[in-house]
Design a protein around this motif. Sequence first.
Motif, PDB file in Angstrom:
ATOM      1  N   GLY A 184       0.795  -1.238   0.000  1.00  0.00           N
ATOM      2  CA  GLY A 184       0.000   0.000   0.000  1.00  0.00           C
ATOM      3  C   GLY A 184       0.822   1.280   0.000  1.00  0.00           C
ATOM      4  O   GLY A 184       1.952   1.319   0.475  1.00  0.00           O
ATOM      5  N   SER A 185       0.193   2.326  -0.557  1.00  0.00           N
ATOM      6  CA  SER A 185       0.882   3.616  -0.710  1.00  0.00           C
ATOM      7  C   SER A 185       1.215   4.263   0.635  1.00  0.00           C
ATOM      8  O   SER A 185       2.156   5.038   0.722  1.00  0.00           O
ATOM      9  CB  SER A 185       0.004   4.563  -1.532  1.00  0.00           C
ATOM     10  N   CYS A 187       1.431   2.377   3.521  1.00  0.00           N
ATOM     11  CA  CYS A 187       1.678   1.230   4.392  1.00  0.00           C
ATOM     12  C   CYS A 187       3.161   1.168   4.716  1.00  0.00           C
ATOM     13  O   CYS A 187       3.996   1.362   3.834  1.00  0.00           O
ATOM     14  CB  CYS A 187       1.249  -0.002   3.610  1.00  0.00           C
ATOM     15  N   THR A 189       4.318  -1.584   6.624  1.00  0.00           N
ATOM     16  CA  THR A 189       4.496  -2.933   7.185  1.00  0.00           C
ATOM     17  C   THR A 189       5.842  -3.546   6.807  1.00  0.00           C
ATOM     18  O   THR A 189       6.542  -4.127   7.636  1.00  0.00           O
ATOM     19  CB  THR A 189       3.350  -3.858   6.713  1.00  0.00           C
ATOM     20  N   ASP A 220      -5.428  -5.972  -3.538  1.00  0.00           N
ATOM     21  CA  ASP A 220      -5.569  -4.788  -2.682  1.00  0.00           C
ATOM     22  C   ASP A 220      -4.232  -4.116  -2.434  1.00  0.00           C
ATOM     23  O   ASP A 220      -3.386  -4.658  -1.726  1.00  0.00           O
ATOM     24  CB  ASP A 220      -6.211  -5.217  -1.353  1.00  0.00           C
ATOM     25  N   GLY A 221      -4.063  -2.922  -3.003  1.00  0.00           N
ATOM     26  CA  GLY A 221      -2.899  -2.109  -2.677  1.00  0.00           C
ATOM     27  C   GLY A 221      -1.810  -2.170  -3.728  1.00  0.00           C
ATOM     28  O   GLY A 221      -1.664  -3.156  -4.457  1.00  0.00           O
ATOM     29  N   GLY A 222      -1.081  -1.078  -3.828  1.00  0.00           N
ATOM     30  CA  GLY A 222       0.101  -1.058  -4.675  1.00  0.00           C
ATOM     31  C   GLY A 222      -0.118  -0.527  -6.075  1.00  0.00           C
ATOM     32  O   GLY A 222       0.843  -0.384  -6.824  1.00  0.00           O
ATOM     33  N   GLY A 243      -6.580   2.583  -2.576  1.00  0.00           N
ATOM     34  CA  GLY A 243      -6.730   3.686  -1.647  1.00  0.00           C
ATOM     35  C   GLY A 243      -6.162   4.953  -2.264  1.00  0.00           C
ATOM     36  O   GLY A 243      -6.879   5.880  -2.635  1.00  0.00           O
ATOM     37  N   GLY A 244      -4.841   4.952  -2.429  1.00  0.00           N
ATOM     38  CA  GLY A 244      -4.147   6.155  -2.880  1.00  0.00           C
ATOM     39  C   GLY A 244      -4.673   6.743  -4.177  1.00  0.00           C
ATOM     40  O   GLY A 244      -4.777   7.962  -4.318  1.00  0.00           O
ATOM     41  N   GLY A 269      -2.646   5.915   6.386  1.00  0.00           N
ATOM     42  CA  GLY A 269      -2.933   4.489   6.536  1.00  0.00           C
ATOM     43  C   GLY A 269      -3.817   4.263   7.746  1.00  0.00           C
ATOM     44  O   GLY A 269      -3.794   5.046   8.706  1.00  0.00           O
ATOM     45  N   MET A 270      -4.597   3.179   7.716  1.00  0.00           N
ATOM     46  CA  MET A 270      -5.508   2.907   8.825  1.00  0.00           C
ATOM     47  C   MET A 270      -4.763   2.362  10.047  1.00  0.00           C
ATOM     48  O   MET A 270      -5.334   2.245  11.120  1.00  0.00           O
ATOM     49  CB  MET A 270      -6.621   1.942   8.388  1.00  0.00           C
ATOM     50  N   SER A 271      -3.484   2.020   9.896  1.00  0.00           N
ATOM     51  CA  SER A 271      -2.684   1.644  11.072  1.00  0.00           C
ATOM     52  C   SER A 271      -1.627   2.705  11.356  1.00  0.00           C
ATOM     53  O   SER A 271      -0.629   2.432  12.015  1.00  0.00           O
ATOM     54  CB  SER A 271      -1.960   0.326  10.851  1.00  0.00           C
ATOM     55  N   GLU A 290       1.948   0.991  11.619  1.00  0.00           N
ATOM     56  CA  GLU A 290       2.395   0.369  10.364  1.00  0.00           C
ATOM     57  C   GLU A 290       1.785   1.090   9.167  1.00  0.00           C
ATOM     58  O   GLU A 290       1.426   0.488   8.168  1.00  0.00           O
ATOM     59  CB  GLU A 290       2.060  -1.133  10.347  1.00  0.00           C
ATOM     60  N   GLY A 291       1.640   2.389   9.338  1.00  0.00           N
ATOM     61  CA  GLY A 291       1.124   3.189   8.241  1.00  0.00           C
ATOM     62  C   GLY A 291       1.644   4.604   8.393  1.00  0.00           C
ATOM     63  O   GLY A 291       2.131   4.984   9.458  1.00  0.00           O
TER      64      GLY A 291
HETATM   65  P1  5GP Z   1      -3.031   1.780  -2.024  1.00  0.00           P
HETATM   66  O1  5GP Z   1      -4.077   1.600  -3.068  1.00  0.00           O
HETATM   67  O2  5GP Z   1      -3.124   3.113  -1.357  1.00  0.00           O
HETATM   68  O3  5GP Z   1      -1.657   1.466  -2.507  1.00  0.00           O
HETATM   69  O4  5GP Z   1      -3.321   0.663  -0.912  1.00  0.00           O
HETATM   70  C1  5GP Z   1      -4.523   0.621  -0.212  1.00  0.00           C
HETATM   71  C2  5GP Z   1      -4.469  -0.504   0.788  1.00  0.00           C
HETATM   72  O5  5GP Z   1      -3.418  -0.322   1.738  1.00  0.00           O
HETATM   73  C3  5GP Z   1      -5.710  -0.641   1.676  1.00  0.00           C
HETATM   74  O6  5GP Z   1      -6.798  -1.215   1.015  1.00  0.00           O
HETATM   75  C4  5GP Z   1      -5.183  -1.489   2.815  1.00  0.00           C
HETATM   76  O7  5GP Z   1      -5.181  -2.861   2.506  1.00  0.00           O
HETATM   77  C5  5GP Z   1      -3.746  -1.034   2.940  1.00  0.00           C
HETATM   78  N1  5GP Z   1      -3.563  -0.130   4.086  1.00  0.00           N
HETATM   79  C6  5GP Z   1      -4.304   0.949   4.412  1.00  0.00           C
HETATM   80  N2  5GP Z   1      -3.820   1.546   5.518  1.00  0.00           N
HETATM   81  C7  5GP Z   1      -2.762   0.813   5.910  1.00  0.00           C
HETATM   82  C8  5GP Z   1      -1.857   0.904   7.001  1.00  0.00           C
HETATM   83  O8  5GP Z   1      -1.885   1.813   7.831  1.00  0.00           O
HETATM   84  N3  5GP Z   1      -0.904  -0.069   7.082  1.00  0.00           N
HETATM   85  C9  5GP Z   1      -0.848  -1.090   6.175  1.00  0.00           C
HETATM   86  N4  5GP Z   1       0.074  -2.018   6.360  1.00  0.00           N
HETATM   87  N5  5GP Z   1      -1.663  -1.187   5.114  1.00  0.00           N
HETATM   88  C10 5GP Z   1      -2.609  -0.250   4.996  1.00  0.00           C
END
Ligand code: 5GP
Length: 348
Positions: A184-185, A187, A189, A220-222, A243-244, A269-271, A290-291
């Motif tokens: 995730g953008s 994230c 972790t 989901d993510g990336g 998300g991003g 991020g939600m974490s 982790e976010g």
């Molecule tokens: P994006 O599309 O922004 O690259 O990724 C979105 C995804 O990142 C979300 O659907 C979720 O699975 C993950 N994500 C969201 N917030 C956090 C966070 O705080 N930590 C981590 N490890 N993953 C997150």
Amino acid sequence: MRIETEIKLDFKDVLIRPKRSTLNTRSDVDISREFSFRHNKQPYQGIPVIAANMDTVGTFEMAKALASQRMSTALHKHYEVSQYVEFFRALPPRDVVFYSLGISEQDEDKLHQVMQQLGASSAIRHMCIDVANGYTENFVSFVKKIRNAYQDIVLMAGNVVTGEMTEELILAGADIVKVGIGPGSVCTTRKMTGVGYPQLSAIIECADSAHGLGGRICADGGCTTVGDIAKAFGGGADFVMMGGMFAGHDECGGEITVRGDEKYMQFYGMSSKAAMDKYAGGVAAYRAAEGKEVLIPYRGPVENTAQEILGGVRSACTYVGARQLRELSKRTTFIRVTQQLNEVFGKN
Ligand code: 5GP
């Protein structure tokens, strides 16, 4: 200790090879899909792109805006019971909106309250059980429990990144397994734990396992560009969640900040610490965030971005001769590359 030496791939490592085709124009391409699910037989029809259940992105406003483009939204879990009830009561039957929850007692109580208030003809038809680490026994038991309690819903559950856990979740009751740990953008972790899996390989491997059992996966993510979304579908994803790419729009939660002549929106991020400060009274002593939190350029209404996504995916299908999105993965050959973009005039 063991080392697996087979190379695993991310979106940045590949491109899709164009193929000869009889398609003349991208307007001949249909990028909606129709699915049936393993546990729930209600058919899905729509464009299988989902806004993530993050509180900045998975809003009621986003759900309405994306539904008008036949895309979906996974709502974040921080609205009040009465707000969900009001929203779902007014939800048109063809709109696909996921109610999300974690596996805490509070989340479960809230779900039961919402379902009870909505009554027998509940308008919640899609649910997403979402945890950072989908590998625990507790999680699998929770998926079973929710499947038993609500037979009539399409159930998405995750996140995992390997075939064996994808299979376990499908057998436990998931219709769609959500795939992605660490891409995730916002994230962190991978940085904080060293754990993760390159997203494209995770998609390819999990899709293969899921499809063998009549299950589906959601990548989901990336995804940082529309091309990445096309690669995710090409790799076998049935749905793609972002998300991003949906952040920074009018429909998002979060304040607009003005700096000089430019407008920005907060995204986290939600974490992240920002989210934990808001919902959990800070980062608990036993865990680390982790976010992360970022300011991104404000981008106006999400409709423009949605159109860009539709246009890009349609064009990808045209390049490989896929008349329907369903054919994209069959017609995809990935080539490994050492360079993606020519950035001589900047990164955009
Ligand atoms: P994006 O599309 O922004 O690259 O990724 C979105 C995804 O990142 C979300 O659907 C979720 O699975 C993950 N994500 C969201 N917030 C956090 C966070 O705080 N930590 C981590 N490890 N993953 C997150």
